[in-house]
Design a protein around this motif. Structure first.
Motif, PDB file in Angstrom:
ATOM      1  N   PRO A   1      -0.636  -9.771   9.133  1.00 29.52           N
ATOM      2  CA  PRO A   1       0.513  -8.944   9.522  1.00 29.52           C
ATOM      3  C   PRO A   1       0.638  -7.703   8.631  1.00 29.52           C
ATOM      4  O   PRO A   1       0.397  -7.763   7.423  1.00 29.52           O
ATOM      5  N   VAL A   2       1.020  -6.583   9.249  1.00 33.62           N
ATOM      6  CA  VAL A   2       1.223  -5.328   8.518  1.00 33.62           C
ATOM      7  C   VAL A   2       2.616  -4.797   8.852  1.00 33.62           C
ATOM      8  O   VAL A   2       2.926  -4.517  10.012  1.00 33.62           O
ATOM      9  N   ILE A   3       3.436  -4.677   7.832  1.00 36.41           N
ATOM     10  CA  ILE A   3       4.776  -4.107   7.971  1.00 36.41           C
ATOM     11  C   ILE A   3       4.738  -2.673   7.459  1.00 36.41           C
ATOM     12  O   ILE A   3       4.177  -2.411   6.386  1.00 36.41           O
TER      13      ILE A   3
ATOM     14  N   ILE B   1       2.224  -4.549   3.267  1.00 39.10           N
ATOM     15  CA  ILE B   1       3.354  -3.654   3.514  1.00 39.10           C
ATOM     16  C   ILE B   1       2.887  -2.245   3.182  1.00 39.10           C
ATOM     17  O   ILE B   1       2.473  -1.967   2.057  1.00 39.10           O
ATOM     18  N   ALA B   2       2.902  -1.356   4.163  1.00 37.54           N
ATOM     19  CA  ALA B   2       2.457   0.020   3.977  1.00 37.54           C
ATOM     20  C   ALA B   2       3.670   0.948   3.940  1.00 37.54           C
ATOM     21  O   ALA B   2       4.526   0.902   4.825  1.00 37.54           O
ATOM     22  N   VAL B   3       3.736   1.782   2.900  1.00 36.06           N
ATOM     23  CA  VAL B   3       4.849   2.718   2.738  1.00 36.06           C
ATOM     24  C   VAL B   3       4.302   4.136   2.854  1.00 36.06           C
ATOM     25  O   VAL B   3       3.314   4.481   2.196  1.00 36.06           O
ATOM     26  N   ASP B   4       4.950   4.964   3.693  1.00 33.49           N
ATOM     27  CA  ASP B   4       4.418   6.308   3.908  1.00 33.49           C
ATOM     28  C   ASP B   4       5.527   7.281   4.274  1.00 33.49           C
ATOM     29  O   ASP B   4       6.571   6.890   4.799  1.00 33.49           O
TER      30      ASP B   4
ATOM     31  N   ILE C   1       0.843  -1.189   0.000  1.00 32.08           N
ATOM     32  CA  ILE C   1       0.000   0.000   0.000  1.00 32.08           C
ATOM     33  C   ILE C   1       0.886   1.250   0.000  1.00 32.08           C
ATOM     34  O   ILE C   1       1.679   1.444   0.919  1.00 32.08           O
ATOM     35  N   GLY C   2       0.747   2.086  -1.022  1.00 33.98           N
ATOM     36  CA  GLY C   2       1.497   3.333  -1.089  1.00 33.98           C
ATOM     37  C   GLY C   2       0.664   4.465  -0.524  1.00 33.98           C
ATOM     38  O   GLY C   2      -0.177   5.045  -1.219  1.00 33.98           O
ATOM     39  N   LEU C   3       0.860   4.782   0.753  1.00 29.66           N
ATOM     40  CA  LEU C   3       0.070   5.818   1.421  1.00 29.66           C
ATOM     41  C   LEU C   3       0.578   7.208   1.038  1.00 29.66           C
ATOM     42  O   LEU C   3       1.742   7.390   0.708  1.00 29.66           O
ATOM     43  N   GLY C   4      -0.317   8.188   1.102  1.00 30.74           N
ATOM     44  CA  GLY C   4       0.097   9.566   0.872  1.00 30.74           C
ATOM     45  C   GLY C   4      -0.564  10.205  -0.334  1.00 30.74           C
ATOM     46  O   GLY C   4      -1.309   9.567  -1.083  1.00 30.74           O
TER      47      GLY C   4
END
Length: 261
Positions: free
Chosen positions: A158-160, A113-116, A38-41
């Motif tokens: 799980p969330v990384i 996997i969340a990237v922010d 997930i590409g947050l922002g």
């Protein structure tokens, strides 16, 4: 890694390798697993665009396994990877957590996997840190927009989280500046009574004190370094390349150079 603020190809390569190794340990899932990135922002705000920028550089494969399996050969060494940038509430009218939960229910990945981009409480970490967590993330929390968390409790898997501090509040800048001035005063005039009060406060208490002064007059700005454009391109490449290598056991760093556009 203060050198991360500048284009240093040797440092970028070393950081990428360390990041890939750390991510492999955090992911710790079999090659047959499916992972959703997930590409947050907000892609329209440079300092907040890390998530979408990383997603655009990932080697996604879920569709290849389903529709074009011959592209991956026997498929060994490649995971089923899906990726999406859900945008922000102000653009979509939908909470990020709602979008992600819907995708998770449909795709049924084994992990997220969340990237922010992050807001930092320290000037020294801005554009100089890549932070990893296996406890999930709360989008917008760093700038006071508290949204529902993305973690194992809310998603059931799980969330990384991968985060890079790209902005800092004026209160943090002011607090750090005051601390530097007081340190100089202590060196020049030991036991100066003017610093006695601040000596009794913790760094967090000092930050809250400055924030209380700035916020009522709307001066507690959120700012980012002027080199943010180049930095975002560089760090998005590092994070995406590290992810590509960590997610696909068969992918070498040389292969990752080719697919991380």
């Amino acid at each position: 890694m203060p050198g991360l603020r500048h284009r240093d190809l040797d440092l970028q390569e070393r950081v990428t390798r360390v990041l890939a190794d750390e991510l492999k340990q955090l992911i710790n899932l079999p090659p047959s697993s499916t992972i959703l990135v997930i590409g947050l922002g907000n892609e329209h705000v440079t300092a907040d665009a890390l998530g979408p920028m990383v997603v655009n550089k990932l080697f996604v494969t879920r569709h290849l396994f389903e529709y074009m399996p011959h592209v991956l050969g026997d498929g060994k060494g490649y995971r089923s990877i899906a990726a999406v940038s859900p945008g922000v509430l102000g653009l979509t009218g939908i909470e990020t957590s709602e979008i992600v939960r819907g995708i998770v229910e449909r795709v049924q990945p084994d992990a997220v996997i969340a990237v922010d981009a992050l807001a930092s409480r320290s000037l020294s970490r801005v554009n100089a840190t890549i932070q990893l967590s296996d406890a999930g993330i709360q989008p917008g929390a760093g700038v006071g927009n508290n949204r529902r968390a993305l973690d194992k409790e809310t998603l059931g898997i799980p969330v990384i989280a991968i985060g890079v501090p790209t902005v800092v509040e004026a209160a943090t800048i002011a607090g750090d500046a005051i601390e530097l001035v007081l340190n100089q005063l202590r060196e020049q005039v030991p036991g100066n009574a003017a610093t006695a009060l601040f000596d009794q406060l913790s760094s967090v208490e000092k930050w809250h004190l400055v924030k209380e002064v700035l916020e009522p007059v709307e001066n507690n700005l959120v700012v980012t370094p002027k080199e943010v454009d180049d930095f975002m391109e560089n760090v998005a490449y590092i994070v995406a390349k590290g992810l590509n290598v960590a997610l696909h056991p068969a992918m070498t760093f040389e292969d990752a150079d080719l697919v991380t556009h």
